[in-house]
Design a protein around this motif. Sequence first.
Motif, PDB file in Angstrom:
ATOM      1  N   LEU A 166     -12.436 -12.064   1.998  1.00  0.00           N
ATOM      2  CA  LEU A 166     -13.826 -11.636   1.798  1.00  0.00           C
ATOM      3  C   LEU A 166     -14.123 -10.372   2.583  1.00  0.00           C
ATOM      4  O   LEU A 166     -14.829  -9.473   2.096  1.00  0.00           O
ATOM      5  N   THR A 167     -13.580 -10.265   3.794  1.00  0.00           N
ATOM      6  CA  THR A 167     -13.764  -9.054   4.597  1.00  0.00           C
ATOM      7  C   THR A 167     -13.185  -7.837   3.878  1.00  0.00           C
ATOM      8  O   THR A 167     -13.818  -6.767   3.831  1.00  0.00           O
ATOM      9  N   LEU A 168     -12.008  -7.996   3.289  1.00  0.00           N
ATOM     10  CA  LEU A 168     -11.382  -6.886   2.571  1.00  0.00           C
ATOM     11  C   LEU A 168     -12.171  -6.522   1.310  1.00  0.00           C
ATOM     12  O   LEU A 168     -12.319  -5.342   0.979  1.00  0.00           O
ATOM     13  N   VAL A 169     -12.681  -7.533   0.609  1.00  0.00           N
ATOM     14  CA  VAL A 169     -13.485  -7.263  -0.594  1.00  0.00           C
ATOM     15  C   VAL A 169     -14.756  -6.505  -0.223  1.00  0.00           C
ATOM     16  O   VAL A 169     -15.137  -5.522  -0.892  1.00  0.00           O
ATOM     17  N   LEU A 170     -15.430  -6.932   0.841  1.00  0.00           N
ATOM     18  CA  LEU A 170     -16.658  -6.245   1.274  1.00  0.00           C
ATOM     19  C   LEU A 170     -16.348  -4.829   1.750  1.00  0.00           C
ATOM     20  O   LEU A 170     -17.116  -3.888   1.485  1.00  0.00           O
ATOM     21  N   LEU A 171     -15.225  -4.653   2.454  1.00  0.00           N
ATOM     22  CA  LEU A 171     -14.815  -3.313   2.885  1.00  0.00           C
ATOM     23  C   LEU A 171     -14.545  -2.425   1.679  1.00  0.00           C
ATOM     24  O   LEU A 171     -14.933  -1.248   1.658  1.00  0.00           O
ATOM     25  N   GLN A 172     -13.903  -2.997   0.683  1.00  0.00           N
ATOM     26  CA  GLN A 172     -13.615  -2.256  -0.544  1.00  0.00           C
ATOM     27  C   GLN A 172     -14.902  -1.790  -1.221  1.00  0.00           C
ATOM     28  O   GLN A 172     -15.041  -0.625  -1.604  1.00  0.00           O
TER      29      GLN A 172
ATOM     30  N   ASN B 177      -1.523  -5.731 -28.319  1.00  0.00           N
ATOM     31  CA  ASN B 177      -1.341  -4.277 -28.291  1.00  0.00           C
ATOM     32  C   ASN B 177      -1.437  -3.681 -29.689  1.00  0.00           C
ATOM     33  O   ASN B 177      -2.006  -2.601 -29.871  1.00  0.00           O
ATOM     34  N   ARG B 178      -0.910  -4.397 -30.680  1.00  0.00           N
ATOM     35  CA  ARG B 178      -1.008  -3.930 -32.070  1.00  0.00           C
ATOM     36  C   ARG B 178      -2.457  -3.887 -32.535  1.00  0.00           C
ATOM     37  O   ARG B 178      -2.828  -3.061 -33.379  1.00  0.00           O
ATOM     38  N   LEU B 179      -3.283  -4.771 -31.972  1.00  0.00           N
ATOM     39  CA  LEU B 179      -4.708  -4.813 -32.335  1.00  0.00           C
ATOM     40  C   LEU B 179      -5.546  -3.859 -31.492  1.00  0.00           C
ATOM     41  O   LEU B 179      -6.767  -3.846 -31.607  1.00  0.00           O
ATOM     42  N   GLY B 180      -4.878  -3.085 -30.631  1.00  0.00           N
ATOM     43  CA  GLY B 180      -5.591  -2.095 -29.828  1.00  0.00           C
ATOM     44  C   GLY B 180      -6.160  -2.606 -28.540  1.00  0.00           C
ATOM     45  O   GLY B 180      -6.987  -1.945 -27.902  1.00  0.00           O
ATOM     46  N   VAL B 181      -5.724  -3.805 -28.108  1.00  0.00           N
ATOM     47  CA  VAL B 181      -6.212  -4.361 -26.853  1.00  0.00           C
ATOM     48  C   VAL B 181      -5.528  -3.655 -25.700  1.00  0.00           C
ATOM     49  O   VAL B 181      -4.303  -3.585 -25.646  1.00  0.00           O
ATOM     50  N   ARG B 182      -6.327  -3.136 -24.761  1.00  0.00           N
ATOM     51  CA  ARG B 182      -5.784  -2.473 -23.576  1.00  0.00           C
ATOM     52  C   ARG B 182      -6.064  -3.315 -22.349  1.00  0.00           C
ATOM     53  O   ARG B 182      -7.195  -3.714 -22.105  1.00  0.00           O
ATOM     54  N   PRO B 183      -5.008  -3.608 -21.559  1.00  0.00           N
ATOM     55  CA  PRO B 183      -5.216  -4.410 -20.346  1.00  0.00           C
ATOM     56  C   PRO B 183      -6.202  -3.757 -19.391  1.00  0.00           C
ATOM     57  O   PRO B 183      -6.315  -2.533 -19.329  1.00  0.00           O
ATOM     58  N   GLN B 184      -6.913  -4.601 -18.647  1.00  0.00           N
ATOM     59  CA  GLN B 184      -7.863  -4.138 -17.644  1.00  0.00           C
ATOM     60  C   GLN B 184      -7.372  -4.555 -16.270  1.00  0.00           C
ATOM     61  O   GLN B 184      -6.634  -5.523 -16.118  1.00  0.00           O
ATOM     62  N   GLY B 185      -7.807  -3.822 -15.237  1.00  0.00           N
ATOM     63  CA  GLY B 185      -7.406  -4.141 -13.874  1.00  0.00           C
ATOM     64  C   GLY B 185      -7.920  -5.486 -13.420  1.00  0.00           C
ATOM     65  O   GLY B 185      -8.932  -5.978 -13.882  1.00  0.00           O
ATOM     66  N   LEU B 186      -7.182  -6.080 -12.471  1.00  0.00           N
ATOM     67  CA  LEU B 186      -7.543  -7.406 -11.979  1.00  0.00           C
ATOM     68  C   LEU B 186      -8.498  -7.320 -10.806  1.00  0.00           C
ATOM     69  O   LEU B 186      -8.544  -6.345 -10.115  1.00  0.00           O
TER      70      LEU B 186
ATOM     71  N   ILE C 299      -6.945  -0.894  -0.798  1.00  0.00           N
ATOM     72  CA  ILE C 299      -7.487  -2.132  -0.240  1.00  0.00           C
ATOM     73  C   ILE C 299      -7.131  -3.315  -1.131  1.00  0.00           C
ATOM     74  O   ILE C 299      -6.864  -4.422  -0.647  1.00  0.00           O
ATOM     75  N   LEU C 300      -7.082  -3.083  -2.456  1.00  0.00           N
ATOM     76  CA  LEU C 300      -6.651  -4.148  -3.365  1.00  0.00           C
ATOM     77  C   LEU C 300      -5.228  -4.589  -3.044  1.00  0.00           C
ATOM     78  O   LEU C 300      -4.922  -5.786  -3.038  1.00  0.00           O
ATOM     79  N   MET C 301      -4.330  -3.635  -2.773  1.00  0.00           N
ATOM     80  CA  MET C 301      -2.954  -3.985  -2.436  1.00  0.00           C
ATOM     81  C   MET C 301      -2.898  -4.789  -1.142  1.00  0.00           C
ATOM     82  O   MET C 301      -2.137  -5.756  -1.025  1.00  0.00           O
ATOM     83  N   LEU C 302      -3.697  -4.396  -0.161  1.00  0.00           N
ATOM     84  CA  LEU C 302      -3.728  -5.147   1.097  1.00  0.00           C
ATOM     85  C   LEU C 302      -4.245  -6.568   0.858  1.00  0.00           C
ATOM     86  O   LEU C 302      -3.701  -7.543   1.402  1.00  0.00           O
ATOM     87  N   LEU C 303      -5.275  -6.682   0.021  1.00  0.00           N
ATOM     88  CA  LEU C 303      -5.827  -7.995  -0.322  1.00  0.00           C
ATOM     89  C   LEU C 303      -4.790  -8.850  -1.039  1.00  0.00           C
ATOM     90  O   LEU C 303      -4.586 -10.024  -0.695  1.00  0.00           O
TER      91      LEU C 303
ATOM     92  N   VAL D  39       0.836  -1.202   0.000  1.00  0.00           N
ATOM     93  CA  VAL D  39       0.000   0.000   0.000  1.00  0.00           C
ATOM     94  C   VAL D  39       0.874   1.258   0.000  1.00  0.00           C
ATOM     95  O   VAL D  39       0.662   2.194  -0.792  1.00  0.00           O
ATOM     96  N   LEU D  40       1.890   1.277   0.868  1.00  0.00           N
ATOM     97  CA  LEU D  40       2.726   2.469   1.030  1.00  0.00           C
ATOM     98  C   LEU D  40       3.630   2.720  -0.175  1.00  0.00           C
ATOM     99  O   LEU D  40       4.045   3.860  -0.410  1.00  0.00           O
TER     100      LEU D  40
END
Length: 563
Positions: free
Chosen positions: A267-273, A554-563, A211-215, A77-78
């Motif tokens: 699950l607690t972290l996901v619900l908090l998020q 990437n050449r086809l214009g595909v942009r990564p999405q967050g996990l 919170i994602l980083m903590l998870l 997180v930091l």
Amino acid sequence: MVRSASVPSSWPLALLVGAVGLLVLVPIGLLLYQSLLTAPFFSPAKRFALEAYRFVLHDPYFFEALRNSFLIGLGMVLIAVPLGSLFAFLVTKTDLPFARLFELLLLAPIFISAIILGIGFIVAFGPSGVVSGWVEALLGRVPWTIYTLPAIAVIAGLTHVPYVYLYVASTIQNVDASLEEAARVAGARPYRVALSVTLPLVRPALIYSAILMLLLGFELFGLPLVLGDAKGIMVITTYLYRLTAITGTSAYHLMAAVSVLIVAIALTLVLLQRYLVGRMEGRYVAIGARGYRTERLPLGRLRYFWVLVLAVYLLVAVVFPVLGVVFRSLVTSWGPGVDLREVFTLGHYVEVFKLPNLSRAVTNTLWVAAFGGVLALVFYLLIALGIQRGAGLGRVLDYLAGLPRAVPGLVMGLAFLWVFLFFKPLAPWRNTLFALILAYTAVWMPYGVRLLTAALLQVGREVEEAARIAGASPVRAFLQGTLPLLRSGILTAWFLLFIQFVREYSTGIYLLTAGTEVLGAQIVALWGTGAVDVIAALATLQVLIVSGVFLVANRLGVRPQGL
């Protein structure tokens, strides 16, 4: 009267909810059931008791591992949140030179397995590492060590910067540009614009990322395994992985109890998020000149200073570790005074393709990623349609599809192993790639469904409605009306799922058998044997596969999405 295309028949949706429920809830339910037994579920001597939880909650090693996981997550997180946010602002909002190249390179760690990056850090920055050798020749000593808990936290933070970058960058791009322009006209410098305008508007993304980083810190497995295991530094996932060795017994019920506790924390972290981000919805919305575009903020004389900062980060977090793995795969040994001309070899790659289990790991990985990715994609598309068009059942489907986000891949792999052992009709499938595809489909369900839900939201249903009015069946109206318009979104989702299936390693560990080897799980299995040469060759092949697919996408214009 023709039924609206947006209101599907209830029984197919109910079947879909049932299928998703079975895929997600049965493995988790079996974990819970096993955690309440005193012996393996197939043992005649088993009985219900809380013995497993009593053992785990009185084990000092468990709390040490829990503390270490929390500290690593806090370090992530930091480190990752400030750096990821800074890089997102620089790349998307300023006149930073080479911004397009940096945007591409910043995404690289997302598509490289954590265990490979960990091995790369050992080869590059370990006591006999390449970079360590350069520094020692210059300074007379190496002023760092990578085999401590703080070092693991720093490395984990650096390698997870791209996750924060993705979320924050996508949010920054949606910020009303006229507000930043107004601040700039008022005389604010770029850093002042970032702190007083941009940062408050992207606060939900920052909270989400923190919170994602903590998870992810609690779910982290590969880095602590290769950097901390030999030094006795355990985190909650490596504690689970080593539990049988720690107790000296067959520890099904103990492993199940630890798994349930991990899922409860996640699950607690996901619900908090969800709760925190949900509270902020509507409070951080800029209403103004939509579509307004402003010039990028000038960095002035600091332009190349920030280029240097980004370049140093990429060298440390990506380039040196990856090149370190490639380098190690091409030499028989390495250390001070070694002549490269004498140790250069391609023999490790020859060994990979000569040994059946290693060559199968390569072909199986490609097969699971390509064919398994298609099967998962079809399933995810049905789920995304059910969520979008299913009203009440759609909301149930949404929650079920998102539940695996709280189950680490290592835990899900263990749960599916027990599913195949517990349900006798499924036992013959245990030693097939079907087991891996099923587990991967469950683990990556939240990611794949989110990709396809986003694609569906960009496509109107007017063509499909017209086809229904003309007398077409719901299936035909979708296949001939909506599906062609989804082609780009489906292609993007398949490319990204292919990459994630190739780089996945923790889910396959417990499902690894002769004939079902895949690159990631095979690397973990070999790590305990010390076969670093072969591991480096397998890791390099995985990096080459992922890099090739990523560049094509990437050449086809595909942009990564967050996990």
